[in-house]
Design an enzyme around this catalytic site. Structure first.
Site, short mmCIF file in Angstrom:
data_model
loop_
_atom_site.label_atom_id
_atom_site.label_comp_id
_atom_site.label_asym_id
_atom_site.label_seq_id
_atom_site.Cartn_x
_atom_site.Cartn_y
_atom_site.Cartn_z
N ALA A 53 6.25 61.19 -38.17
CA ALA A 53 7.46 60.00 -38.29
C ALA A 53 7.66 58.79 -38.60
O ALA A 53 8.24 57.21 -39.36
CB ALA A 53 6.74 58.92 -37.30
N LYS A 83 14.65 56.63 -37.05
CA LYS A 83 15.14 58.62 -35.97
C LYS A 83 13.89 57.89 -34.98
O LYS A 83 14.30 57.19 -34.11
CB LYS A 83 14.76 59.31 -36.43
CG LYS A 83 14.61 59.93 -35.44
CD LYS A 83 15.47 61.76 -35.40
CE LYS A 83 14.62 62.69 -37.06
NZ LYS A 83 14.81 63.68 -37.47
N GLY A 136 7.79 63.33 -34.25
CA GLY A 136 7.84 61.38 -33.84
C GLY A 136 9.23 61.89 -33.05
O GLY A 136 9.79 60.86 -32.20
N ASN A 143 17.65 24.05 2.47
CA ASN A 143 19.57 24.42 1.82
C ASN A 143 19.93 23.44 0.92
O ASN A 143 19.43 22.01 0.32
CB ASN A 143 20.14 23.57 3.12
CG ASN A 143 21.50 24.44 3.16
OD1 ASN A 143 21.57 25.18 3.94
ND2 ASN A 143 22.16 23.96 2.82
N ARG A 150 20.67 62.77 -40.22
CA ARG A 150 21.62 63.42 -39.29
C ARG A 150 21.78 62.15 -38.03
O ARG A 150 23.12 62.64 -37.74
CB ARG A 150 21.13 65.03 -38.42
CG ARG A 150 21.08 66.07 -39.22
CD ARG A 150 20.59 67.36 -38.38
NE ARG A 150 18.94 66.86 -39.25
CZ ARG A 150 18.14 67.82 -39.05
NH1 ARG A 150 18.85 69.10 -37.90
NH2 ARG A 150 16.85 67.63 -39.08
N ARG A 193 17.03 34.90 -14.01
CA ARG A 193 15.95 35.42 -15.62
C ARG A 193 14.21 35.16 -15.22
O ARG A 193 14.21 34.38 -14.57
CB ARG A 193 16.68 33.39 -15.97
CG ARG A 193 18.20 33.86 -16.08
CD ARG A 193 19.08 33.36 -17.11
NE ARG A 193 18.25 32.86 -18.41
CZ ARG A 193 18.49 31.20 -18.52
NH1 ARG A 193 19.68 30.03 -17.55
NH2 ARG A 193 17.54 30.90 -19.63
N LYS A 221 15.68 30.31 -13.50
CA LYS A 221 14.83 30.40 -14.54
C LYS A 221 13.82 29.19 -14.31
O LYS A 221 14.84 28.36 -13.96
CB LYS A 221 16.36 30.18 -15.52
CG LYS A 221 15.05 30.68 -16.96
CD LYS A 221 15.67 29.22 -18.47
CE LYS A 221 14.68 27.83 -17.94
NZ LYS A 221 14.76 26.97 -18.30
C1 UD1 Z 1 10.52 70.84 -38.58
C2 UD1 Z 1 10.59 72.12 -38.70
C3 UD1 Z 1 11.15 73.69 -38.29
C4 UD1 Z 1 11.37 72.59 -36.47
C5 UD1 Z 1 11.82 71.71 -35.98
C6 UD1 Z 1 11.39 71.39 -35.12
C7 UD1 Z 1 9.66 72.21 -40.91
C8 UD1 Z 1 9.85 72.26 -42.39
N1 UD1 Z 1 10.42 72.27 -40.51
O1 UD1 Z 1 12.51 71.04 -38.93
O2 UD1 Z 1 10.66 74.57 -37.94
O3 UD1 Z 1 11.90 74.21 -36.17
O4 UD1 Z 1 10.85 70.81 -36.67
O5 UD1 Z 1 11.58 70.00 -34.23
O6 UD1 Z 1 9.04 71.57 -40.45
N2 UD1 Z 1 9.02 64.22 -41.17
C9 UD1 Z 1 7.71 62.95 -42.13
N3 UD1 Z 1 7.99 63.06 -43.16
C10 UD1 Z 1 8.95 63.93 -43.96
C11 UD1 Z 1 9.49 64.42 -43.45
C12 UD1 Z 1 9.84 64.85 -42.29
O7 UD1 Z 1 7.14 62.52 -41.56
O8 UD1 Z 1 8.33 63.71 -45.56
C13 UD1 Z 1 8.89 63.53 -40.03
C14 UD1 Z 1 10.47 63.21 -39.26
O9 UD1 Z 1 10.24 61.76 -39.50
C15 UD1 Z 1 10.01 63.85 -37.69
C16 UD1 Z 1 9.34 65.42 -38.11
O10 UD1 Z 1 8.49 64.72 -39.01
O11 UD1 Z 1 9.48 62.94 -36.69
C17 UD1 Z 1 10.25 66.85 -38.41
O12 UD1 Z 1 11.31 66.37 -39.66
P1 UD1 Z 1 12.07 66.74 -39.09
O13 UD1 Z 1 13.50 66.40 -40.65
O14 UD1 Z 1 12.75 66.83 -37.94
O15 UD1 Z 1 11.98 68.55 -39.16
P2 UD1 Z 1 13.59 69.57 -39.04
O16 UD1 Z 1 14.56 69.74 -39.89
O17 UD1 Z 1 13.64 69.29 -37.24
CA CA Z 2 13.66 67.41 -35.77
#
Ligand code: UD1
Ligand code: CA
Length: 474
Positions: free
Chosen positions: A12, A25, A110, A388, A18, A344, A362
């Protein structure tokens, strides 16, 4: 449903570029709560909170604060160098003196919030059954673009040869339909043995956790895949549009669950219902209603359009007319609210009581069968049964510094447009004349009138008109 020998890691820490949002996120909400809370809730069905490790990084303090109440552990990934790096940070944490690595690790993302506990349990089960080093949860969505693809040894084989990220797909692989959900089981020792060999020589310049699959296969270790039963449960929320798609799926599931339990929901597509809401059978919910948080509604109620009910409890046979807002309210059997009532926090409306048009309450108890039907503010008040409260009555609860209580006994009649200046009490059976400003206690069965004496000047208006006519003629 519990699995033994497993700990859960939830990734997470990512920024979620994006989403184009300054917020993390995993704190974006779907189905009324943060993405990460959904994932923690799913993990909690399998293991204890002490066995859950949330890897946080971007906006770490906010993420921690938002989910700390769940009791999970946090591991800080200060710079986010990819999902493989997230696991490197976890490994370092688990190898600190006093910590102990589990035999198996269930890794969740996450940002994949719809994942069902049953699916996670099946994944763990298959992982153990296959004695696998890595078990990958997959799906075949209508459009796999953007996801990593899972390549099997042969179409029918459970065995995987590699996970290839979207940008690295060859022309032939471009059409491989099976996506990596980002959810895996690992034999912890097998995972940890490969993490230091990951490289950042790829399109994103990140350490990919997905590269571990091919590395394990190269060592002759077993990597298998399980296809999820529903595609929705493995969808990620990488953009606002994707998150809102998941939100819609969750709301639809909540409405379907209530309908299966005997609740009538007209136009369920227009209603916003949170996952924890409960509603009794034969209750009718009209279009454009929101039922949020820990709201509980009894049976045989009718919730009319445009009402928003949050963290409130309604008994049976309650009518909520159009446009009411309830937050932290308790409502007794047979009560009638609205239209346009605002209840409330700590409003406690008794059985068969009415709170009508443009009334606000409230921290107020309204006793059984009492009525406040029009244009009233009742704050910090304890009101008995059979009272009333006339139109436009106001409890003046605030003196600019402190809040004070208004106490009204049973069967009191408060005439319209009265102001009750708290602290004040009105005894059982008393009457307050309309338009009174009440500043002194009113004993039981008394009549209190607190308004200026009326002055009537006979013939005054006729004289004024006559004078006006005379003036015009000049
Ligand atoms: C990743 C997978 C992809 C899969 C997709 C599914 C990899 C390289 N790719 O891509 O194969 O299809 O998930 O949803 O793993 N996160 C961290 N630390 C980091 C980077 C990311 O904790 O340094 C966490 C993000 O917060 C997120 C999760 O890892 O919750 C996935 O990362 P994200 O960047 O969304 O990976 P995808 O490009 O979706
Ligand atoms: Ca993802």
């Amino acid at each position: 449903m519990e699995v033994t020998g497993f700990a859960v890691a939830i990734m997470a820490a990512g920024k979620g570029t994006r989403l184009k949002s300054k917020r993390s996120k995993v704190l974006h909400e779907v189905g009324g709560r943060a993405l990460l809370l959904h994932v923690i809730a799913a993990a909690r069905t399998l293991v204890r909170a002490e066995d859950i490790y949330c890897i946080v990084g971007h906006e770490a303090d906010r993420v921690r604060a938002a989910v700390a109440f769940t009791g999970v552990n946090f591991v800080l990934q200060e710079v986010q160098l990819g999902t493989g790096h997230a696991m490197q940070v976890l490994k370092a944490h688990l190898q600190l003196p006093g910590n102990r690595a589990p035999r198996h690790l269930l890794v969740l993302s996450g940002d994949v919030p719809l994942i069902r506990p049953e699916t996670l349990a099946s994944l763990c089960e298959l992982h153990l059954l296959e004695s696998a080093a890595m078990t990958i949860l997959t799906a075949v969505p209508p459009d796999p673009t953007g996801y990593g693809r899972v390549l099997r040894r042969s179409p029918a084989s459970p065995e995987v040869t590699a996970i290839v990220e979207q940008k690295a797909l060859t022309r032939e692989q471009l059409h491989s339909p099976e996506i990596n959900s980002g959810i895996y089981c690992f034999n912890t020792e097998a995972l940890f043995s490969k993490l230091s060999m990951l490289s950042t020589e790829n399109a994103h310049g990140e350490f990919y956790l997905t590269d571990v699959a091919a590395m394990l296969v190269a060592d002759g270790r077993r990597v298998v895949a399980l296809k999820a039963e529903s595609v929705d449960e493995v969808l990620g929320a990488n953009t606002i549009a994707e998150a809102m798609h998941l939100d819609q799926a969750m709301r639809a599931a909540a409405a379907r669950r209530l309908m299966a339990e005997g609740v009538t929901i007209f136009r369920p597509d227009t209603c916003v219902i949170d996952a924890e809401v409960s509603v009794g059978p034969d209750t009718i919910i009209e279009p454009y209603v929101q039922l949020l948080g820990a709201t509980q509604i009894g049976s045989d109620c009718r919730i009319r359009s445009y009402s928003v009910i949050q963290n409130s409890t309604l008994a049976d046979n309650v009518t909520v007319r159009n446009g009411c807002i309830l937050d932290g309210a308790q409502v007794g059997d047979g009560a009638v609210l609205g239209p346009y009532a605002h209840l409330r926090p700590e409003s406690n409306i008794g059985a068969d009581a009415h709170v009508g048009n443009f009334c606000e309450t409230k921290k107020t108890t309204l006793g059984r069968g009492s009525k406040a039907n029009h244009l009233t503010y009742l704050g910090d008040a304890v009101i008995g049964a059979g009272v009333n409260v006339g139109a436009g009555v106001i409890t003046c609860n605030y003196d600019g510094v402190h809040k004070h209580t208004t106490t009204i006994g049973d069967n009191v009649f408060v005439g319209s447009d009265s102001t009750l200046v708290a602290p004040i009490s009105i005894g059982d059976g008393a009457y307050v004349g309309a338009g009174s400003c009440i500043t002194l206690p009113v004993p039981a069965d008394a009549l209190a009138i607190g308004r200026a004496q009326q002055v009537t000047k006979e013939g005054w208006a006729a004289k004024r008109r006559a004078a006006g006519t005379a003036a015009k003629k000049v």
